[in-house]
Design a protein around this motif. Structure first.
Motif, mmCIF file in Angstrom:
data_model
loop_
_atom_site.group_PDB
_atom_site.id
_atom_site.type_symbol
_atom_site.label_atom_id
_atom_site.label_comp_id
_atom_site.label_asym_id
_atom_site.label_seq_id
_atom_site.Cartn_x
_atom_site.Cartn_y
_atom_site.Cartn_z
ATOM 1 N N THR A 138 60.661 -32.049 -25.441
ATOM 2 C CA THR A 138 61.063 -30.722 -25.910
ATOM 3 C C THR A 138 59.934 -30.045 -26.676
ATOM 4 O O THR A 138 59.643 -28.857 -26.478
ATOM 5 C CB THR A 138 62.316 -30.816 -26.787
ATOM 6 O OG1 THR A 138 63.346 -31.510 -26.079
ATOM 7 C CG2 THR A 138 62.815 -29.438 -27.170
ATOM 8 N N ILE A 139 59.290 -30.800 -27.569
ATOM 9 C CA ILE A 139 58.159 -30.249 -28.324
ATOM 10 C C ILE A 139 57.067 -29.763 -27.374
ATOM 11 O O ILE A 139 56.479 -28.690 -27.569
ATOM 12 C CB ILE A 139 57.603 -31.305 -29.299
ATOM 13 C CG1 ILE A 139 58.611 -31.567 -30.429
ATOM 14 C CG2 ILE A 139 56.252 -30.865 -29.880
ATOM 15 C CD1 ILE A 139 58.253 -32.740 -31.312
ATOM 16 N N ASN A 140 56.811 -30.533 -26.330
ATOM 17 C CA ASN A 140 55.757 -30.177 -25.389
ATOM 18 C C ASN A 140 56.029 -28.845 -24.687
ATOM 19 O O ASN A 140 55.106 -28.081 -24.397
ATOM 20 C CB ASN A 140 55.599 -31.286 -24.354
ATOM 21 C CG ASN A 140 54.449 -31.040 -23.407
ATOM 22 O OD1 ASN A 140 53.316 -30.844 -23.841
ATOM 23 N ND2 ASN A 140 54.720 -31.034 -22.120
ATOM 24 N N ARG A 141 57.312 -28.561 -24.425
ATOM 25 C CA ARG A 141 57.673 -27.341 -23.693
ATOM 26 C C ARG A 141 58.001 -26.161 -24.605
ATOM 27 O O ARG A 141 58.059 -25.022 -24.152
ATOM 28 C CB ARG A 141 58.878 -27.626 -22.789
ATOM 29 C CG ARG A 141 58.582 -28.565 -21.638
ATOM 30 C CD ARG A 141 57.610 -27.950 -20.659
ATOM 31 N NE ARG A 141 57.456 -28.742 -19.441
ATOM 32 C CZ ARG A 141 56.711 -28.372 -18.416
ATOM 33 N NH1 ARG A 141 56.036 -27.233 -18.469
ATOM 34 N NH2 ARG A 141 56.614 -29.146 -17.351
ATOM 35 N N ALA A 142 58.226 -26.429 -25.883
ATOM 36 C CA ALA A 142 58.644 -25.370 -26.801
ATOM 37 C C ALA A 142 57.510 -24.379 -27.055
ATOM 38 O O ALA A 142 56.342 -24.758 -27.128
ATOM 39 C CB ALA A 142 59.114 -25.975 -28.118
ATOM 40 N N GLN A 143 57.882 -23.128 -27.188
ATOM 41 C CA GLN A 143 56.924 -22.096 -27.585
ATOM 42 C C GLN A 143 56.908 -21.936 -29.108
ATOM 43 O O GLN A 143 55.857 -21.853 -29.721
ATOM 44 C CB GLN A 143 57.288 -20.762 -26.923
ATOM 45 C CG GLN A 143 57.201 -20.770 -25.411
ATOM 46 C CD GLN A 143 55.788 -20.952 -24.902
ATOM 47 O OE1 GLN A 143 54.851 -20.325 -25.394
ATOM 48 N NE2 GLN A 143 55.629 -21.817 -23.917
ATOM 49 N N GLU A 144 58.113 -21.903 -29.698
ATOM 50 C CA GLU A 144 58.253 -21.731 -31.147
ATOM 51 C C GLU A 144 59.161 -22.826 -31.693
ATOM 52 O O GLU A 144 60.191 -23.153 -31.095
ATOM 53 C CB GLU A 144 58.843 -20.356 -31.474
ATOM 54 C CG GLU A 144 57.979 -19.183 -31.035
ATOM 55 C CD GLU A 144 56.767 -18.985 -31.929
ATOM 56 O OE1 GLU A 144 56.897 -19.231 -33.151
ATOM 57 O OE2 GLU A 144 55.708 -18.590 -31.415
ATOM 58 N N ILE A 145 58.776 -23.375 -32.838
ATOM 59 C CA ILE A 145 59.518 -24.472 -33.468
ATOM 60 C C ILE A 145 59.734 -24.132 -34.938
ATOM 61 O O ILE A 145 58.856 -23.541 -35.583
ATOM 62 C CB ILE A 145 58.744 -25.807 -33.341
ATOM 63 C CG1 ILE A 145 58.531 -26.158 -31.860
ATOM 64 C CG2 ILE A 145 59.474 -26.941 -34.071
ATOM 65 C CD1 ILE A 145 57.617 -27.355 -31.636
ATOM 66 N N ALA A 146 60.887 -24.502 -35.457
ATOM 67 C CA ALA A 146 61.170 -24.303 -36.884
ATOM 68 C C ALA A 146 61.508 -25.646 -37.523
ATOM 69 O O ALA A 146 62.049 -26.547 -36.876
ATOM 70 C CB ALA A 146 62.323 -23.327 -37.076
ATOM 71 N N VAL A 147 61.178 -25.759 -38.794
ATOM 72 C CA VAL A 147 61.508 -26.939 -39.595
ATOM 73 C C VAL A 147 62.376 -26.469 -40.754
ATOM 74 O O VAL A 147 62.076 -25.462 -41.400
ATOM 75 C CB VAL A 147 60.235 -27.636 -40.119
ATOM 76 C CG1 VAL A 147 60.600 -28.821 -41.012
ATOM 77 C CG2 VAL A 147 59.347 -28.083 -38.955
ATOM 78 N N GLN A 148 63.453 -27.199 -40.989
ATOM 79 C CA GLN A 148 64.433 -26.816 -42.013
ATOM 80 C C GLN A 148 64.526 -27.936 -43.050
ATOM 81 O O GLN A 148 64.940 -29.050 -42.728
ATOM 82 C CB GLN A 148 65.784 -26.582 -41.345
ATOM 83 C CG GLN A 148 66.851 -25.975 -42.193
ATOM 84 C CD GLN A 148 68.134 -25.774 -41.406
ATOM 85 O OE1 GLN A 148 68.559 -26.654 -40.672
ATOM 86 N NE2 GLN A 148 68.745 -24.604 -41.546
#
Length: 327
Positions: free
Chosen positions: A193-203
């Protein structure tokens, strides 16, 4: 915004009510709960049906026993929400988990959110919080530079729960749990998923309670294809890092998993010595393992690995390491 909560259920009659109630008790109400009954032989299926009769948002599916990965994949394919959340049948969502995700996604419609969780050691009645250092949001490239290492070594990337996945991303790229393995398939899914993600958020918030008992964990059992599972995960990590070989701390991490696998194998009384020898030959002739995870060319790193193996009394693996280094 609609959330699909996917719960694989197998012989969970003691815990599944609390798990379901943790979803029903959410302050945010636009959700569906997909209960995938994986061939349970206890009363789990009846409990799922009971709750479906009370709440139309709860959708039970009864299938033959095919394992947790295939059950989760079925949940992905069945989900109708904008985002997917994975929940184990003996764990809990905190009451405002979905509300917090809705607020985050309304402000930043990312592909993946990684949150914190609480470990509840049931037998010891102890709680331990595992939480990111701070809130964060950005591109995948920035994530790899600024947050990946922290979250990887805090064990915040090793499971699919305490996260939100954009359903369209999973569907578009065919991201699924590997059904061949029953260990390390969780982290491999997250890495995909990380490899394909464009934007990631951390909470930096606890959204999940992970219930831990002293028995029954898949991680403490010997998996005959455990080496292949580790290497499959390693190959996905390499894809995530792109052209660069992951730094040595990641290689040491995966090497330690092979050490644990070999130690478990040699402790088995049900496997004869010849089969163990053949398995060791397979490991030490694996080209990816030798090229990537055994790249300890500097003396300081080699001594670090040797000392680790000596402390673990992993004599067979130590001999193998020396053989590889002499080549």
């Amino acid at each position: 915004m609609k959330f699909s909560v996917v719960v694989p259920v197998y012989n969970a009659e003691k815990n599944i009510r609390a798990t379901i109630e943790s979803v029903r008790g959410q302050s945010y109400e636009n959700w569906e709960l997909i209960l995938v009954n994986d061939g349970s032989t206890d009363g789990s299926g009846d409990i799922c049906n009971e709750y479906a009769g009370r709440d139309a948002r709860i959708k039970p599916f009864h299938r033959e026993n095919v394992g947790v990965s295939r059950s989760r994949n079925f949940g992905i394919e069945t989900a109708t929400g904008d985002y997917i959340i994975f929940l184990d049948s003996d764990d809990l969502l905190v009451p405002d988990a979905l509300e917090a995700y809705d607020k985050k996604l309304s402000a930043h419609p990312v592909d993946l959110i990684i949150s914190g969780y609480t470990q509840h050691f049931i037998d010891k009645a102890q709680l331990q919080d595992i939480i990111p250092q701070s809130d964060w949001c950005g591109s995948k490239d920035r994530f790899m530079q600024e947050k990946f290492k922290e979250l990887f070594f805090k064990w915040l990337l090793h499971s699919p729960w305490s996260k939100v996945f954009r359903r369209d991303l999973l569907v578009q790229h065919g991201i699924r749990f590997c059904e061949e393995f029953s260990i390390y398939e969780d982290i491999e899914f997250v890495l995909q998923t990380i490899n394909r993600a464009q934007e990631i958020a951390v909470q930096a918030k606890k959204v999940y309670t992970y219930e831990i008992s002293s028995h029954g964990s898949l991680n403490t059992r010997f998996h005959e294809n455990g080496f292949e599972a580790v290497m499959n995960c390693w190959k996905t990590l390499r894809v995530v890092f792109g052209r660069e070989l992951p730094p040595v701390e990641y290689r040491l991490f995966f090497f330690s998993k092979i050490v644990s696998y070999v130690n478990q194998m040699y402790a088995l009384r049900t496997m004869d010595k010849q089969k163990k020898r053949e398995r060791m030959i397979q490991i030490y002739t694996d080209s990816v393992f030798c090229k990537d995870c055994m790249v300890f060319k500097t003396k300081s790193i080699r001594l670090l690995v040797e000392n680790k193996l000596i402390r673990m009394k992993a004599w067979t693996l130590l001999d193998g390491l020396h053989c590889v280094l002499r080549k």
